[in-house]
Design an enzyme around this catalytic site. Structure first.
Site, PDB file in Angstrom:
ATOM      1  N   ASN A  91      38.034 -30.676  11.677  1.00 45.88           N
ATOM      2  CA  ASN A  91      36.642 -31.125  11.724  1.00 45.88           C
ATOM      3  C   ASN A  91      36.026 -31.002  10.334  1.00 45.88           C
ATOM      4  O   ASN A  91      36.499 -30.232   9.507  1.00 45.88           O
ATOM      5  CB  ASN A  91      35.873 -30.239  12.713  1.00 45.88           C
ATOM      6  CG  ASN A  91      34.456 -30.701  12.937  1.00 45.88           C
ATOM      7  OD1 ASN A  91      34.191 -31.883  13.128  1.00 45.88           O
ATOM      8  ND2 ASN A  91      33.516 -29.769  12.897  1.00 45.88           N
ATOM      9  N   HIS A 137      32.279 -30.228   8.427  1.00 41.24           N
ATOM     10  CA  HIS A 137      30.921 -29.743   8.663  1.00 41.24           C
ATOM     11  C   HIS A 137      30.152 -29.773   7.337  1.00 41.24           C
ATOM     12  O   HIS A 137      30.675 -29.330   6.314  1.00 41.24           O
ATOM     13  CB  HIS A 137      30.954 -28.319   9.224  1.00 41.24           C
ATOM     14  CG  HIS A 137      29.593 -27.814   9.581  1.00 41.24           C
ATOM     15  ND1 HIS A 137      28.891 -28.280  10.678  1.00 41.24           N
ATOM     16  CD2 HIS A 137      28.786 -26.912   8.969  1.00 41.24           C
ATOM     17  CE1 HIS A 137      27.714 -27.684  10.714  1.00 41.24           C
ATOM     18  NE2 HIS A 137      27.621 -26.848   9.696  1.00 41.24           N
TER      19      HIS A 137
HETATM   20  C1  GRF Z   1      28.654 -35.722   8.558  1.00 39.35           C
HETATM   21  O1  GRF Z   1      27.675 -35.129   7.768  1.00 39.35           O
HETATM   22  C2  GRF Z   1      29.606 -34.699   9.112  1.00 39.35           C
HETATM   23  O2  GRF Z   1      29.831 -33.620   8.255  1.00 39.35           O
HETATM   24  C3  GRF Z   1      28.880 -34.241  10.329  1.00 39.35           C
HETATM   25  O3  GRF Z   1      28.294 -35.395  10.863  1.00 39.35           O
HETATM   26  C4  GRF Z   1      28.078 -36.340   9.823  1.00 39.35           C
HETATM   27  C5  GRF Z   1      28.764 -37.594  10.201  1.00 39.35           C
HETATM   28  O4  GRF Z   1      28.511 -38.632   9.315  1.00 39.35           O
HETATM   29  N1  GRF Z   1      29.768 -33.536  11.217  1.00 39.35           N
HETATM   30  P1  GRF Z   1      29.326 -39.987   9.406  1.00 39.35           P
HETATM   31  O5  GRF Z   1      29.185 -40.505  10.818  1.00 39.35           O
HETATM   32  O6  GRF Z   1      30.750 -39.692   9.062  1.00 39.35           O
HETATM   33  O7  GRF Z   1      28.685 -40.911   8.426  1.00 39.35           O
END
Ligand code: GRF
Length: 217
Positions: free
Chosen positions: A104, A106
């Protein structure tokens, strides 16, 4: 070539970064399937534009949702599952099936600012450095063994958006790199720690001068 399954709930810029890295052969991987709990997720459209199967998996019933996702991932011979803005907490049932093969991203330096809107949390707390983290998923949200982290400066005039944008650009580096390290067999989970075996580095190829990357990047 490593077969990757991506879970995404939203706009899918991290998914796009993975697709681009695959297409440019920066990583030896292919996105085999994209799954979303949100029918309108732009991530699904992005996948389809690249000829990748993209499936909306209804999530009214959590167990059924996860069973359906699991089935689709297995059917597509997925070897690594990547959470790229997937906004649901996966159950222990699902995690157990994929442990060690599910990662994942974050948008904060874990264990700080877990949960939603980590960028706003960081800004409001007043930290001077924040960033992003990739980690193996375990049964607790934003908790599993950490693969890579990158530290990004918080500026005095940052808004939630400017900070989130700056972090996002780095997410688009460390997420594909984490997939790359997995594909090369360089990630060894030892309890809470991830040992990264020696090998090449992306530091000289893909890095921003004011970002601090953890070893292994
Ligand atoms: C990202 O900031 C990721 O870290 C978080 O959700 C956001 C998703 O952005 N978990 P995207 O859909 O990849 O543009």
């Amino acid at each position: 070539m490593l077969k990757v399954g991506v879970l995404a709930s939203g706009r899918g810029t991290n998914l796009q970064a993975i697709i681009d890295a695959c297409e440019k052969k920066i990583i030896n991987a292919e996105v085999a399937i994209v799954l979303s709990d949100n029918e309108k997720a732009f991530a699904l459209e992005r996948a389809r534009k690249h000829g990748i199967e993209a499936v909306y998996v209804e999530a009214k019933d959590k167990r059924k949702h996860e069973e359906n996702m699991h089935e689709l991932l297995v059917k597509h011979d997925v070897e690594l599952v990547v959470g790229a803005g997937y906004m649901r907490i996966l159950s222990p049932w699902f995690i157990k099936k994929w442990y060690g093969k599910i990662i994942n991203i974050h948008p904060a330096l874990l264990p700080s600012f877990k949960g939603i809107d980590a960028q706003r949390q960081a800004l409001e707390y007043g930290v001077k450095l924040t960033g992003c983290t990739t980690h193996f998923m375990d049964e607790m949200p934003d908790h599993g063994p950490i693969i890579l982290q990158a530290a990004v400066k918080v500026r005095d005039d940052d808004t939630r958006e400017s900070l989130a944008d700056r972090i996002l650009k780095v997410e688009h580096q460390i997420l594909p790199r984490s997939i790359d390290l997995f594909e090369k067999g360089r990630l060894v989970i030892e309890g809470r720690k991830v040992k990264i075996l020696p090998g090449d580095s992306w530091l000289t190829k893909y890095s921003y001068p004011d970002v601090f990357y953890s070893d292994g990047y």
